[in-house]
Motif scaffolding. Structure first.
Motif, short mmCIF file in Angstrom:
data_model
loop_
_atom_site.label_atom_id
_atom_site.label_comp_id
_atom_site.label_asym_id
_atom_site.label_seq_id
_atom_site.Cartn_x
_atom_site.Cartn_y
_atom_site.Cartn_z
N LEU A 109 -0.31 6.08 -9.75
CA LEU A 109 0.42 6.06 -8.48
C LEU A 109 1.38 7.25 -8.35
N ARG A 110 1.73 7.87 -9.48
CA ARG A 110 2.64 9.02 -9.46
C ARG A 110 1.90 10.35 -9.33
N GLN A 111 0.56 10.30 -9.33
CA GLN A 111 -0.21 11.54 -9.20
C GLN A 111 0.08 12.20 -7.85
N LYS A 112 0.07 13.53 -7.83
CA LYS A 112 0.31 14.28 -6.60
C LYS A 112 -0.84 15.25 -6.37
N PRO A 113 -1.24 15.47 -5.11
CA PRO A 113 -0.68 14.82 -3.93
C PRO A 113 -1.13 13.37 -3.78
N ARG A 119 -4.13 3.58 -0.52
CA ARG A 119 -3.34 2.96 0.56
C ARG A 119 -1.95 2.58 0.05
N LEU A 120 -1.91 1.95 -1.13
CA LEU A 120 -0.63 1.54 -1.69
C LEU A 120 0.24 2.76 -1.97
N GLN A 121 -0.34 3.80 -2.54
CA GLN A 121 0.42 5.01 -2.85
C GLN A 121 1.05 5.60 -1.59
N ARG A 122 0.27 5.69 -0.52
CA ARG A 122 0.81 6.23 0.75
C ARG A 122 1.95 5.37 1.27
N GLU A 123 1.77 4.05 1.22
CA GLU A 123 2.75 3.16 1.83
C GLU A 123 4.02 3.06 0.99
N LEU A 124 3.90 3.16 -0.31
CA LEU A 124 5.10 3.20 -1.14
C LEU A 124 5.93 4.43 -0.82
N ARG A 150 9.59 4.52 0.74
CA ARG A 150 10.50 5.04 -0.29
C ARG A 150 10.78 3.98 -1.38
N ILE A 151 9.71 3.30 -1.79
CA ILE A 151 9.82 2.31 -2.85
C ILE A 151 9.49 2.98 -4.17
N PRO A 152 10.38 2.95 -5.14
CA PRO A 152 10.14 3.63 -6.41
C PRO A 152 9.08 2.90 -7.25
N ILE A 153 8.36 3.65 -8.05
CA ILE A 153 7.36 3.08 -8.97
C ILE A 153 8.02 3.01 -10.34
#
Length: 232
Positions: A186-190, A219-224, A228-231
């Motif tokens: 989930l922290r992968q960019k972009p 979808r979850l990654q975009r919405e987090l 602005r919800i931290p992982i």
């Protein structure tokens, strides 16, 4: 768990199922059909048949339905089935051997505004038992199914259209044994890469192994990020 009207309904429809304290136990019989072409499941009266090309199955199972003390996996009552191998392929939770009845994101349909026992029995329990009978004869589940664990949560989330459930999804994923790998993905960019190892035991590239799970993870990654919800 049961209202007085639920108990009366049980006496009329399933007399061999008996309330016992905070549980319901006994034998349940069913006759039902499933049509894969239109994804239609029907509980049939008595020995009625479905003429529409559906697979008609009947069965009888010894079951126990009881309130959960640990609601970390599910807030629905637990269903235990005797005489069936409670394996992951048959959709049993390996921690407590209870049945996996639906996506965690669908549970509110049966819990709000209060627990709906009749709906729970007819829309979750009986279809699950039909699925067991089908699996025993054909070796696979009759309808589309989610994978187990975090992979299944991501698959289910791919169908969610409410970004406000992102934090709920994250909490469910955080309980999975693969959480460190989920955090990293989930922290992968972009965005999460398709060659990321899948969260299922095979760890093949997720785009090949479970593409619906990749869709849900993206979808979850975009919405987090939007929320602005931290992982963490």
């Amino acid at each position: 768990m049961l209202k007085e009207s639920d108990e009366q309904w049980l006496r009329d429809k399933h007399p061999a199922l008996v309330p016992a304290g905070r549980a319901v136990t006994g034998t349940i019989e069913f006759n039902a059909s499933y049509n894969e072409a239109n994804n239609r499941f029907v509980i049939l009266a008595g020995q009625a048949t479905d003429p529409g090309g559906a697979v008609v199955l009947s069965g009888a199972f010894q079951i126990r339905i009881e309130e959960r003390t640990d609601k970390s996996d599910s807030r629905l009552p637990a269903l235990y089935v005797q005489g069936v191998d409670n394996t992951p392929d048959r959709h049993f939770n390996q921690r407590d051997k209870s049945a996996c009845l639906c996506s965690p994101f669908d549970e509110d349909e049966f819990l709000q505004p209060e627990f709906q026992f009749v709906t729970f029995l007819e829309q979750l329990v009986i279809p699950f038992l039909y699925g067991q009978t089908f699996y025993s004869s054909r070796g696979h589940w009759p309808w589309t199914e989610y994978a187990h664990g975090a992979t299944g949560i991501f698959e289910a989330y791919s169908e969610i259209r409410d970004k406000n459930r992102a934090e709920e999804c994250l909490r469910k994923l955080a309980r999975d044994a693969s959480w460190p790998r989920i955090q990293s993905a989930l922290r992968q960019k972009p965005f999460i890469k398709g060659h990321t190892p899948c969260f299922c035991p095979t760890m093949d590239h997720i785009r090949r192994c479970h593409p619906r799970a990749l869709e849900g993870a993206l979808r979850l990654q975009r919405e987090l990020r939007v929320l602005r919800i931290p992982i963490s």
